[in-house]
Design a protein around this motif. Structure first.
Motif, PDB file in Angstrom:
ATOM      1  N   ALA A  11     -18.256  52.470  50.134  1.00 16.36           N
ATOM      2  CA  ALA A  11     -19.465  52.030  49.424  1.00 16.36           C
ATOM      3  C   ALA A  11     -19.100  50.973  48.382  1.00 16.36           C
ATOM      4  N   HIS A  12     -19.646  49.765  48.559  1.00 14.70           N
ATOM      5  CA  HIS A  12     -19.318  48.611  47.730  1.00 14.70           C
ATOM      6  C   HIS A  12     -19.883  48.777  46.316  1.00 14.70           C
ATOM      7  N   ARG A  13     -19.053  48.664  45.324  1.00 15.45           N
ATOM      8  CA  ARG A  13     -19.440  48.798  43.906  1.00 15.45           C
ATOM      9  C   ARG A  13     -20.159  50.122  43.634  1.00 15.45           C
ATOM     10  N   PHE A  38     -15.104  54.668  47.766  1.00 11.49           N
ATOM     11  CA  PHE A  38     -15.849  53.665  47.011  1.00 11.49           C
ATOM     12  C   PHE A  38     -14.933  52.492  46.683  1.00 11.49           C
ATOM     13  N   GLU A  39     -15.565  51.325  46.574  1.00  9.30           N
ATOM     14  CA  GLU A  39     -14.877  50.142  46.055  1.00  9.30           C
ATOM     15  C   GLU A  39     -15.433  49.881  44.659  1.00  9.30           C
ATOM     16  N   CYS A  40     -14.566  49.466  43.728  1.00  7.33           N
ATOM     17  CA  CYS A  40     -15.046  49.066  42.405  1.00  7.33           C
ATOM     18  C   CYS A  40     -14.154  47.937  41.888  1.00  7.33           C
ATOM     19  N   ASP A  41     -14.680  47.217  40.904  1.00 11.25           N
ATOM     20  CA  ASP A  41     -13.978  46.070  40.320  1.00 11.25           C
ATOM     21  C   ASP A  41     -13.491  46.459  38.931  1.00 11.25           C
ATOM     22  N   VAL A  42     -12.204  46.232  38.657  1.00  3.45           N
ATOM     23  CA  VAL A  42     -11.626  46.685  37.391  1.00  3.45           C
ATOM     24  C   VAL A  42     -10.967  45.505  36.659  1.00  3.45           C
ATOM     25  N   VAL A 113      -9.570  50.142  44.480  1.00  8.06           N
ATOM     26  CA  VAL A 113      -9.640  49.506  43.167  1.00  8.06           C
ATOM     27  C   VAL A 113      -9.404  48.013  43.343  1.00  8.06           C
ATOM     28  N   GLU A 114     -10.453  47.239  43.226  1.00 10.05           N
ATOM     29  CA  GLU A 114     -10.260  45.787  43.257  1.00 10.05           C
ATOM     30  C   GLU A 114      -9.871  45.331  41.859  1.00 10.05           C
ATOM     31  N   ILE A 115      -8.675  44.801  41.742  1.00 10.96           N
ATOM     32  CA  ILE A 115      -8.201  44.245  40.466  1.00 10.96           C
ATOM     33  C   ILE A 115      -8.892  42.894  40.298  1.00 10.96           C
ATOM     34  N   LYS A 116      -9.764  42.813  39.302  1.00 11.81           N
ATOM     35  CA  LYS A 116     -10.629  41.632  39.116  1.00 11.81           C
ATOM     36  C   LYS A 116     -10.345  41.067  37.734  1.00 11.81           C
ATOM     37  N   PRO A 117      -9.234  40.363  37.566  1.00 11.79           N
ATOM     38  CA  PRO A 117      -8.829  39.954  36.225  1.00 11.79           C
ATOM     39  C   PRO A 117      -9.766  38.926  35.604  1.00 11.79           C
TER      40      PRO A 117
HETATM   41 MG    MG Z   1     -15.224  43.873  44.539  1.00 12.24          MG
END
Ligand code: MG
Ligand code: G3P
Length: 244
Positions: A11-13, A38-42, A113-117
């Motif tokens: 599940a995206h975000r 789940f996917e999330c942006d961190v 965990v998408e690493i979203k710097p």
């Molecule tokens: Mg993402």
């Protein structure tokens, strides 16, 4: 090919567009629809606390303004990250990564965990997110899958916690992507779904890596990806695709 411990459906975000993205409310709603991954942006606050947010700036998805990474966690944690979506979610806070980890490990849910710097903080974010992930999932059967569009972030994650699985995110097949993924010890490639073909799947699988896609919201696209033998589908449409 090593066994793949992750779910086909992700599940995206948290729950796509049905709840405010990257909040605990979204993850709970995704779980209500049967999702177990789940996917999330961190990214990092100015005082080094990892938290969930997609954009570099606050204004689209919170009642704050400016660059999120310039604020400390005490300020960020008081923002409303739900009202922009709908009144139902008014007052929903930005979650710290630690809270999301507790939600996932406490329920046996898996996480990408998408690493979203914040731009300019690629290595620091990769390193700190990996260190927190290793601590928060210590003793769990399945570690979170760390992914990023930014090779510098994955490089730093690998240096900090080499045992955590990594995946390279691609929105185009830029020159050298395959060699970079190999050098980063990636277990998977997460592509814009249109980039998968028999050829790209064979290249990635031939190297022992898995093939995942974002963001797949149409049945025809999902059917094509399953027929190609890909391994994971990240979707907004938790109401359309049943992971069971
Ligand atoms: Mg993402
Ligand atoms: O991680 C897959 C997907 O989330 C990448 O794109 O912009 O939605 O974070 P974005």
């Amino acid at each position: 090919m090593n066994p793949w411990p992750y779910s086909r459906w992700v599940a995206h975000r948290g729950a796509g567009k049905l709840a405010p993205e990257n909040t605990l409310a979204a993850l709970r709603l995704g779980a209500h629809y049967g999702y177990r991954m789940f996917e999330c942006d961190v990214k990092l606050s100015s005082d080094g606390v990892p938290f969930l947010l997609h954009d570099a700036t606050l204004q689209r998805t919170t009642n704050g303004h400016g660059t999120a990474g310039d604020k400390d966690w005490s300020e960020l944690s008081r923002l409303d990250a739900g009202s922009w979506h709908s009144r139902t979610f008014a007052g929903e806070p930005l979650p710290a990564f630690e809270q999301v980890a507790r939600f996932c490990t406490g329920n046996g849910f898996l996480l990408n965990v998408e690493i979203k710097p914040t731009p300019g903080h690629e290595a620091e974010t990769g390193s700190l997110v990996a260190q927190h992930a290793a601590r928060l999932w210590h003793g769990q059967a399945v570690a979170p899958l760390l992914s990023s569009f930014r090779p510098e972030s994955l490089q730093a994650a690998m240096a900090a916690e080499p045992q955590l699985p990594r995946a390279l995110l691609l929105d185009t097949l830029w020159d050298g992507w395959f060699g970079v993924a190999r050098a980063l010890g990636c277990v998977g490639i997460v592509c814009n779904h249109a980039l998968w073909s028999e050829e790209t799947v064979a290249t990635v699988k031939g190297a022992g890596m898995r093939c995942l896609s974002y963001t797949v919201n149409d049945e025809w696209a999902a059917s094509r990806l399953i027929a190609l033998g890909t391994d994971g589908i990240i979707t907004d449409r938790v109401d359309l695709f049943s992971p069971a």
